[in-house]
Every structure is written in C-alpha cells, then in structure tokens.
Write an enzyme that holds these catalytic residues in place. Structure first.
Site, PDB file in Angstrom:
ATOM      1  N   GLU A 123       0.839  -1.198   0.000  1.00 28.77           N
ATOM      2  CA  GLU A 123       0.000   0.000   0.000  1.00 28.77           C
ATOM      3  C   GLU A 123       0.885   1.264   0.000  1.00 28.77           C
ATOM      4  O   GLU A 123       1.863   1.341   0.745  1.00 28.77           O
ATOM      5  CB  GLU A 123      -0.851  -0.023   1.282  1.00 28.77           C
ATOM      6  N   LYS A 175      -9.022   2.137  -2.624  1.00 29.10           N
ATOM      7  CA  LYS A 175      -9.262   1.471  -1.340  1.00 29.10           C
ATOM      8  C   LYS A 175     -10.677   1.780  -0.875  1.00 29.10           C
ATOM      9  O   LYS A 175     -11.116   2.934  -0.927  1.00 29.10           O
ATOM     10  CB  LYS A 175      -8.243   1.968  -0.314  1.00 29.10           C
ATOM     11  N   CYS A 218      -5.177  -3.332   2.068  1.00 22.99           N
ATOM     12  CA  CYS A 218      -5.099  -3.388   3.539  1.00 22.99           C
ATOM     13  C   CYS A 218      -6.465  -3.594   4.196  1.00 22.99           C
ATOM     14  O   CYS A 218      -7.030  -4.670   4.117  1.00 22.99           O
ATOM     15  CB  CYS A 218      -4.391  -2.143   4.052  1.00 22.99           C
TER      16      CYS A 218
END
Lengths: 554, 554
Positions: free
Chosen positions: A41, A116, A152
């Site tokens: 990330e 994300k 994540c």
C-alpha cells in the site's frame, strides 16, 4: 503464473528513493520469471504519509513519478504500485479530495487504478482525513486470470471472523460474487505483538470461506512510531499457508499460481519467531535502525543508569546500529549506588559499546547555589529530583548536538503511564525506544536476551528498580509492584475499562483510583514525549488523543 | 417565545461541573422568561472530549447524568443539551459506535435526540474517529413553533457560499424543505483570526437564502490548544443581525421569536473588537487563564529575556492571571546585553509583576568543566548555545516544580516553524502561549498594547531581535527579515504552496528552498512542543500531522 511479492521499506515522501527500490525489485522479479509484481500500500510515498498529502504539489509529484516509473519497468512484467489519486468529483459531490489507490502498470503505462474501499479511522489511523472510499469492486485480468485487488483494511471486515462489522460493505464478498480467480491484498499493516498470527488466521478463514487463494503483501520498516513487520504471506484455496516472507526485513519472494488447478503451488515458509520477546526485540531493533537511518544519523547516545531500562535500550541500539556506533553515558550523582556504575560498566563490556562517565555532583551543587536564595527553607523534593534528571538530559543533548548523535530515551510504558519520569530530563531524546514496552515485559525481554549468555548483567535484572534521585529510593516506595501495575494499566489503556470493572478483577479501590489518577495527571508529560515505538494494541502517541486540561474521574 | 442562549465554558470531562453551569443558566433563563434554552455542542462533556469518548464507562456516565439533569431543570423550560448517544446498530451495520447528539430535555425527561449529520475530519477535527453521521433531518415543535436543529458543521456546507461542497448533503436545505419556522445551530467552533466575520457572513447568506431566522450558539473558553470565542449571535429572516453575545466570556442572552411575524425581534448586539490585535490578545488571555484554571494552577512563571516574545507573554499572563500571580525570571549570561536586564526590568515595572534574577554564568562554567574532557578541541557552536537555553529551562522548571507554578513558554510561530528554538530549553512549558503567533504579529500586538500608554517598553520593540546565545548574535544573521520569513511561512503552512509557487510570488529560489528545508527539519522539535494556542487557520499541533523520519523536498 509467477507472482513476485516485493516487501519494500520505503522512506516517507522520498519518491526517488522509493522508486529506485521498486525498479530494483521489478528487475529481480523479472529475472525470476515473474509476470506480476506486488508492492505494498502507498509504496510510492511510503505509509503513512500523513499531512504531506495536504500539499497539492506532493500529489502532482506522485502522479508524474508514477508515469515515469511505468516507462522504467521491464517489459512483460505487470506491477501494482500504491499511490494516491485525485478525486475529480470532490468539490461537486462534497467528497474527500483523494483516493488511496493501487495503479496497475503494464506495457509502459498506467492501465488501471483501484481505490481502497475501507478506510481505517481509529487508533493511529486517520484515513478519513484525506481519502474518499472507493465504491467499485476492484479486479483486473492478466493472461486470462481474474485477479481481485484489495488494499489493507479492505480485508478486515469479515463479520463471521470478528463477530461484528466495522464497515457497511465487505469487499471480499463482492470479489467472490465476481468469481475472481485469486485475491491480492496490498497492505501497510503496523506491527503489534502477535498480530501476524491474527492476520494469518483471518486470511485462512477468508480463503476457506471464499475458496479462493489469497496473497498478502505488507510493507516493512520503521516510520516514526510505527513498525511494519513485513511477514508477507499467501494461502491457497484450501486455507493452507503456502508462503511466508521474512519478518522485519526487506524481502522478495515468488508465489506460483497454476491456472488449471486454480490455486497456488506450495512455496517456502520462513518460520515465525518462537517467542514474543524475540519478536518484540526485532521490532525495536528495526525501529531504532530505520528512525536513525531515515533521519540521517549513524550513531546514537543514551544515558546508562545501571538500571534495566537503559540496559535494554543499549542492547537494542547495539544490534540496530552496531556496537561501535553506540555511546553510553554514565552520570552518577551522590545518590547513585556503587552498583549503578559497576552494573553499567558490566553492560558496556558485555555489549562492547563505547562509554563515558560524567559525574553530575558539581552541577547539582551549581543549581543548588543558584537557586539557594529562592529555595532557602524548603525541603528536598520533586523539584530537586527533577533537577538531577534534567542535568543528565542536558549533558546528553549537549553530546548529541556536538557530535551529531541521535539521543535515545529509555523510559518504559509503565513509567510513561503514571508519569514516573522527568519531562526535559530522562524523557529527552529523538526516539523513545521502549515507551510502549511495559516494565514486566522489559524484564522478560532481558531474560530472553540472556538465554545463551549474559547480555544484560544479572545484577541489573535482579536488583529492585530505583530512580536513584534521593537516598535509598526504590520504585516500590511510590508505585505498586510492576506485575500489579502493568495489569491495571493494560486494563485502563488497552481495554478501556472503568475503575469499577478493574476493581472487580481483584484490586483495592484505592489502588485502582490512584493509578487512574496518575495516568490522567501525566498527560502533559506524554504530550511532549518523543515518538515511541508502538508494539501494543494501544500505545501513547498518535493513537492516544487525550485532552490535558480536563477532569473526568476525581 | 423567548429563547435563551447559554454561552457556556465547560471543562472537558468534568460532567458535574458542566451540569452545574447548565442548571445555573437554566435558572437564569427561566427567571428571564425563556421557554427554550440553548447550550453549545457537547455541552455536557465539553468540546473536544477526544479519546475520553473511547471509554464505555464515560459514555454511560454521560447518559446517567443527562437523565438526572432532566429532573433538575425548571418546569416549562425546554433545554437543548449537547451529549453523545450510543449507536445501537454499530456492530450489525458496520457503523461507528457513537453519535454526536443534542438532547431535548423537557418535562423532566429526554424528549428527543438529534444526531449531527456533518462530521468534520480535517485540521484539528477527528469526528469520524468516534461518530457515525446522523441521517435524519432534525426538528421539534414547541408551542406550535417548528424548530430545526443543526449541530456546528451541519451549517457549513452551502456550496453557493463556499463555491464547493465538502459533504454530500446540506442539512439546511433539508430543513427548508420541511418548512421549519426557525433554525438553531449549536456549535463548538474554535477561534481563528477574523473567523467571526466569516461565520456572520455565512449565516446572513443562509438566513436570506432560506428566509428563515437562525440562532447560533457557540461554546466559549480555552481547551488545551483550542480557544472557543463565544460570539453567539442570531439573524432574522431578512438577514439582519439581531443579537450578538460577548466574545471570549461566558454569557447568557435572550432572543425573542414572534410567532405572528415568524421572526426574531431586534435585540442587543455586543460590538466586535475593532482590531485583530485586540481580538488575538483576548483569545490568548482566555487561553492562558483557562488552561491554568482547568489544570489547577493559580500562578505562572516565565523567563524574561528582555526580548519581545517574553514581553508579550508576560503581558498576556498578567491580564489572564493577575499581575501578582506572574513571576518573571531574568537569567542573564555573559552574552546577555546590558539592555536585556534593563528592558526586562522596565517591563516588570510596567506590568507590576514579580521578578527574580538568576545569573547562569556559574552553571555555564559547570557544564563547560563537566564536558571539557569530551568537548576539548571543538569549537563553540550550537551545542554550547543550547546548553545555555537548557540551563534556563531547567531553572524555570525547578521553580515551577518547587512552588507549583505553571511554566509558560514564549516561542513564536516563526521560530517554531524554522526550529529557531531549543528543545528542552526555551521550548519548556505547560503551554506555548504565542506558538501560533508569527513574529510580525507579535510586533503588531505589542504596538497595539502600547496604544494609550507604554506597556511594552519601546526599546524592546525597537531593538533588533536576538537570542543572545553568543556574542553579538542577531536573528537576522541566520534568518531573513521577519516580514519576508512570515510571508513565506504562511504560504507553506496555511496555503500548502509548493516552492515553485512561492518563488513565483517574488522570492529567491535559494531563500525559499532554505526556509522549506528548515520547516521540514524542525519537525522533531515541534513534535515535543507543549500545546500552543491556535489563532490561525493552521497551527502546529493537533491539526498539523507530519512525519518526522521522512524526506520529500531535498
């Protein structure tokens, strides 16, 4: 198809350096026959970039560098890079200005961008401050394989695993519905004790529940208070772990996906540390090494009191920096016991670090004389104790300033919690190495260090802890035994328990209330503490945001 | 219908004290014939409660106290109280655990609960960390009047006024559609220079656009780094201001709503400060007074260098605490000019504060002798300069510890920005009074203070600024003139401009790059600074979250 995991250690904001690392990893991956390279990330800028993201020119810079990078990668290697994307609809729709994104680079250009979806905004995380959540399910196809992309937190919302949801959507469910062949998760997941076991249990659960192979890539390295432990890994669709990269080190490993079996082949698994103490020690070593390196220091200095906290920090520093780059300064006062010097020197010999002795008695007299007209008639007390600690803090900073050393502070979490430390004295330093390590854990790590030979002199471990700021002082004169204190503190700090709940676990109300009050009253000290390396679920620092001028419990 | 505005000054977390204030306000409002009492956002716990909200027992405590409070209020007085509500659907729907709420208390119980819809998560605000946004349009009826309820940020999303949206919904539009008779806004809106003018322009725009009268209630008081300026006010449906409460003080005022005219009657308007300097000075006085009071201090101490920064802080402190509760300590060194003492003593006389002189030459010699074996052969430099500053810091803390004074630090924003200050030296203190006041503004406030008589001795204002840490040192030897520096700093800090953009405003590239680098390199100092009172759009502190071990610009 071979997939390479690049477990990188970026420096926050240093785009050129981070790109260099990515290119090196890409070349290695290509040599090893990989078709796809995964990076963590925000691999372009490092995680967490924090308020650097508020600079429009930083964002522009990243976009430019990303396009350049696309041209520098090997042909026939697709690469996933963590970056940020501007949200074009921010102003019109009332959204946040950025996305936390992954760019798919292939054939010399950015082919796709994924956003994300789940943005952590708790503890040390502030993602809602910068980012708009992505609303699309993220995937791409490569050589006929359909690859789901998660970033994540996207992985961390399985209500069956956690017993609750913390976000409305579950991106994994959405990917399962789209029938992807495998899922990649690109993370920057900070270290805490035992977290890797949780990650692997969760991923195993997810792989089995979805019957999909999953590969998890983590950042590695220390960034201020946060340690990223690496430990990247993969599970096949039966929930068997097939690969694990190194902990606390850069690494590049290959996992192979077989199209016909729709699964990963078994690969190499690096063993996890056997003991928590080993794991924590490695985390702290990495934290010191990276903070020093990323700030431009090659040498460190610390005060050696003959006590166990400074002994542990010296041991960490000698591994992190090399013994010859560590200077321990002994600063005895008339209240120092003789063993404080002999014990510290025994440690210096064991660790083979440099040392210097600067007695502070004459400076103590100097302050006494200077303040005599004001202090005449008052009793020796906290003011005088603090003066000693601050003389030492001043001497250490003078050495740090003169010779370009990084000063390491040596206070543990128990002390920081109850304020058993001197602001501008022993709290001085650029990095508070063990500020998140409770005193009982300091002992267990030192005992672990001594497993084969004596690293920490046994007398340092066995003598009763003392600040030695007045004659015959012992910690236990003003604090409960550390086993008791640390348990109460853990209930307050990590478990958010009330006094009544803690009393119900078997402690005297007076003791619990006293500890509660000490924790609240020490807030002004902690606010001015250096960054402390986080190893527990809740550290003082960026994830602890308490008011000072406040009063809840009496 | 008479509506009372209670502009309260809560102490964070001190529920009993805050409730006492609410009950007193309710009794006064009732006596004045009010039917409805308005209190600020989170009036029960004070704003911002920060991580106190993570304690379930704190939340439970608030709910209990709220129910008790309902029984203690006068009959026939409805009261709006700011509180937090548990979100019952948090775990099942993946939402945040709390709402930032307003409770309508009437007839001895909680009648209705309203949830804040727009949650600021930028600058100093972290509301997404704790709260789920409310999704309902909030209103209630009282004596046949339909009253719309908004909480602070709910008001701040008018794309016609701002030129953009920062949230998807606009709660005001929703209230207009429901045809409410009037809108109340219950706020805890932190002070920045000139913000009140923006608030009033915005509210005027909103009142006219909606043709609805609006009353705005703000918290007052200092809570760590944040000052709440009060200045509660109301506009009628023609966009005319009909009432304004005091700035920087608790206040209770009545506005009268006439049902037949569907509007407020004209009321009393307290004038705004004429000059920005007056406004800032008042904010800083309140900040010092409340920080000291809420932390339990009645006296303050500070170092007096004879320079303008400590002079201004002494002047602020003498108003905030009373002259007799301020101790200024003069700590001359051999590098101090003679005027540093005479100027400081002239200030002491002007302000009628206490003073004490502690020369530091012998302590400097003490450090020199102690460090001689290590420092032999090195040149006088930053290490030696810092030792002096840290001797002073140690003496001030000794006095603070011995006599229970709050130490005030005196560094200005320009210094904090470029690191022209000594960590553990002049940065020492519980509160950094002018840490958000640029140096040029320090001068303008001092000149304003001298408008009628000499408060700040003119020599302090007229002499060139110097740290006096080596012979004949002047700030201008290492820094650009402050007019230039402050303009560049403002572009960097508040406007997020890039080096190229700043160079384009007319500065040398070398100078701009030097200042940029100084700001980045000083991050480690600022991380350990005491809370600084925020007066600008962007202060170092809770709204400035920068990595330390990082490098963006070379």
């Amino acid at each position: 198809m071979k997939i390479a995991i690049a477990q990188l250690n970026p420096t926050i904001g240093n785009l050129d350096l981070n790109i260099q690392q990515i290119i090196e990893a890409a070349e290695e991956a290509f040599t090893l026959g990989a078709r796809l390279l995964l990076t963590p990330e925000l691999s372009l800028c490092g995680y967490p970039p924090r308020d650097l993201l508020l600079n429009p020119s930083f964002i522009k810079n990243m976009a430019e560098k990303l396009s350049e990078l696309a041209l520098q990668l090997p042909d026939r290697l697709a690469v996933l890079i963590g970056t940020v994307e501007t949200n074009p609809q921010a102003a019109s729709k009332g959204e946040k200005p950025l996305f936390n994104s992954i760019a798919l680079l292939d054939k010399g250009r950015v082919q796709q961008i994924f956003h994300k979806r789940l943005l952590p905004t708790y503890d040390v995380f502030d993602e809602d401050r910068y980012f708009e959540p992505g609303y699309e399910t993220n995937y791409f196809s490569l050589d006929g394989i359909k690859i789901g992309v998660t970033i994540c937190e996207d992985l961390w919302n399985d209500e069956k695993f956690w017993g609750k949801r913390i976000y409305e959507v579950n991106p994994i469910e959405d990917l399962v519905k789209l029938d992807v062949d495998l899922i990649v998760n690109l993370s920057a997941s900070p270290y805490t004790v035992n977290k890797q076991k949780v990650r692997e249990e969760m991923l195993k659960h997810t792989a089995i529940r979805a019957t999909i192979p999953i590969v998890y890539v983590n950042q590695v390295g220390g960034n201020d208070d946060l340690i990223f432990d690496g430990n990247s890994f993969a599970f096949n669709h039966n929930g068997e772990e097939i690969c694990r990269a190194k902990a606390f080190e850069r690494d590049l490993v290959i996992v192979e996906y077989q199209k016909d079996r729709k699964d990963f082949l078994p690969g190499a698994i690096v063993a996890l540390p056997e003991k928590e103490e080993e794991e924590i020690f490695s985390a702290l070593v990495l934290g010191v090494r990276d903070y020093a390196r990323k700030c431009g220091f090659t040498k460190v200095v610390l005060g050696l009191s003959g006590g166990i906290d400074s002994a542990l920090v010296a041991a960490i520093a000698s591994v992190a920096m090399g013994s010859k780059n560590v200077l321990g300064v002994l600063m005895p006062s008339p209240y120092s016991s003789t063993h404080s010097i002999t014990d510290a020197m025994a440690l210096v010999n064991n660790l083979e670090i440099n040392s210097y002795k600067l007695p502070i008695e004459s400076l103590m007299k100097g302050y006494e004389e200077t303040l005599e007209p004001l202090f005449a008639g008052t009793e020796f007390g906290v003011a005088e104790e603090n003066i000693q600690s601050r003389i030492r803090g001043n001497l250490l900073m003078a050495i740090a300033n003169k010779f370009g050393y990084l000063l390491l502070s040596t206070g543990n979490k128990s002390e920081m919690a109850v304020g058993y430390c001197t602001l501008y004295g022993d709290m001085n330093g650029g990095l508070a190495v063990i500020a998140d390590v409770p005193k009982t854990r300091v002992y267990s790590i030192c005992n672990w260090l001594n497993r084969d030979r004596e690293v920490i002199p046994s007398n340092i471990i066995n003598k009763p802890p003392s600040a030695e700021l007045k004659p015959d002082q012992k910690d236990r004169d003003s604090l409960p035994e550390y086993e008791i204190l640390d348990d109460i503190l853990d209930q307050i700090i990590c478990e958010h328990r009330s006094p009544l709940q803690i009393i119900a676990t078997g402690y005297e109300p007076d003791l619990v209330n006293k500890v509660m009050k000490l924790v609240a009253r020490a807030e002004f000290k902690r606010r001015q503490a250096p960054p402390g390396i986080k190893i527990t679920d809740r550290a003082f620092g960026t994830g602890w945001r308490m008011p000072i001028a406040s009063r809840w419990l009496k």
